[in-house]
Design an enzyme around this catalytic site. Sequence first.
Site, PDB file in Angstrom:
ATOM      1  N   GLY A 149       0.826  -1.289  -0.119  1.00 23.88           N
ATOM      2  CA  GLY A 149      -0.105  -0.204  -0.062  1.00 23.88           C
ATOM      3  C   GLY A 149       0.749   1.313  -0.152  1.00 23.88           C
ATOM      4  CB  SER A 150      -0.018   4.993   0.583  1.00 25.24           C
ATOM      5  OG  SER A 150      -0.530   4.875   1.845  1.00 25.24           O
TER       6      SER A 150
ATOM      7  CB  VAL B 228      -1.492   2.784   4.541  1.00 23.16           C
ATOM      8  CG1 VAL B 228      -1.970   1.428   5.061  1.00 23.16           C
ATOM      9  CG2 VAL B 228      -2.691   3.658   4.142  1.00 23.16           C
ATOM     10  N   GLY B 229       1.433   2.236   5.361  1.00 19.40           N
ATOM     11  CA  GLY B 229       2.562   1.257   5.994  1.00 19.40           C
ATOM     12  C   GLY B 229       3.447   1.747   7.080  1.00 19.40           C
TER      13      GLY B 229
ATOM     14  CD  GLU C  21       7.574  -5.636  -1.096  1.00 19.05           C
ATOM     15  OE1 GLU C  21       8.119  -4.329  -1.564  1.00 19.05           O
ATOM     16  OE2 GLU C  21       8.154  -6.699  -0.797  1.00 19.05           O
TER      17      GLU C  21
ATOM     18  CB  CYS D  93       4.435  -0.290  -6.192  1.00 19.88           C
ATOM     19  SG  CYS D  93       5.059  -2.116  -6.331  1.00 19.88           S
TER      20      CYS D  93
END
Length: 511
Positions: free
Chosen positions: A240-241, A244-245, A262, A296
């Site tokens: 994710g972003s 968020v990570g 990731e 990504c």
Amino acid sequence: MKFELKNLGIGPVNPGVSTGIAWLETHGDETISYSPVDATAIAKVKNATLDDYEHLMFKAQEAYLKWRIVPAPKRGEVVRQIGEALRKKKEELGYLVSLEMGKIYEEGLGEVQEMIDICDFSVGQSRLLNGATMHSERPFHRMYDQYHPLGIVGIITSYNFPVAVWGWNSMLAAIAGDVIIWKPSSKTPLCAIAVQKIIAETLRRNNVPEGVFNLIITKSSVLGDNFAADKRIPLISVTGSTKVGKKIAGIVGNRLGKTILELGGNNAVIISQHANLDMTLQSVVFGSVGTCGQRCTSTRRLIVHESVFETVKERLVAAYQSISDRIGNPLDKDTLIGPLMDGTAVKNFLHAIEEVRKEGGTVVFGGTTLRGEKYHSDNYVMPAIVEAENHYKTVQEETFAPIVYLIKYSTIEEAISLNNNVPQGLSSCIFTEDLIEAEKFLSETGSDCGIANVNLGTSGAEIGGAFGGEKDTGGGRESGSDAWKAYMRRQTNTLNFSGQTALAQGITFDF
């Protein structure tokens, strides 16, 4: 081309929780999955509640006690059969990926192929969960390390690769002896349901315990931070972003759990004056506009030597012009670029174009939305080429859309510095036929990214290599190489067969 979704087990309304073969009658609200292709409703999903989650967690804990003692090669045999099941449904599942996510059908097929490939890889890996034997400093002692399953692995996937990332994680976790709880993106829930339906017969045929392969579909407001905080899950893998990570990593880290992260990429291609420009442009265009810039690993920055800058710009604009009439329905065979995922993605695209202009950037191509009979939703855009400088705030950020920034350089050292001088560190490459430049780029003074290529683009990694990045990309690794070790716990063992006590470092302790 059209497939019947009922062939994938997708109905008008679908329950949002499965423990393998069984599906729970979920008690949450219903959400509708809309296709970005034409904004029409595909099907509904009935979301899970926390009670549903607790039921699933009980089954997962119960299943782990059985699955961990199944020999790893037998676990690998189950994974092999999962790969065969995916092969049989490749066309249908690829169609659904294209329909629900918006990537062109060829890329949908490619994503399912990635799942098949990781199954093949994992089958072999199931016989190679190897530890090392070390020589002890004490006579008649043996030292070695070995790997054991972790337990429950939580997998949170993103909409841009709605099935492949589950495959990268779950197949390795399965051969390691772990059980899986998959929480897919709420934007692409039907792809997850289809995968669960595809593997069900394999699980039944092999008597895989209910609770090894779990799926839960629900809103993050129901299962979000609490999922990350759950001490019953030793490892959580998140795609994710970066925002968020970071949040999830903080929650998991607070309980000393493990994460595979990731996250965002801001991937650059260095185009040297020694590059083969024909080969370069072919890779750059796919890297920049493939999946409508929603990978990504998408190419975000072109760092071009000043002596070929104008040539590259002219040829890139010509290439974009030639494919501009091949934007449209991703299920049409002549389409090369499908839609962005939704209105939010379009808004972010337009905002980035506006902001980079304010900073001094020049849009040399595209950067607009597309309307007309050919476009059946408001999610279609014209990919943008923008002359910019690396330090611009907009360039430093990842916009998940087809915008590529052209940046000029004069020396290879400057190019590498520009490549590295962003917060993210996922994928990078250089196009050059100069050996010294290539070696510098791959050296300890070169690219600081987790992936660094020479004469091929930033996008389209093979499953045989470990996938992941550094810095704000998160630092985790999935897929190939020795990424399997992340799904297991290492244990060091020493056996004393001397018949007497011998302390390490020659210490004596007599009493």
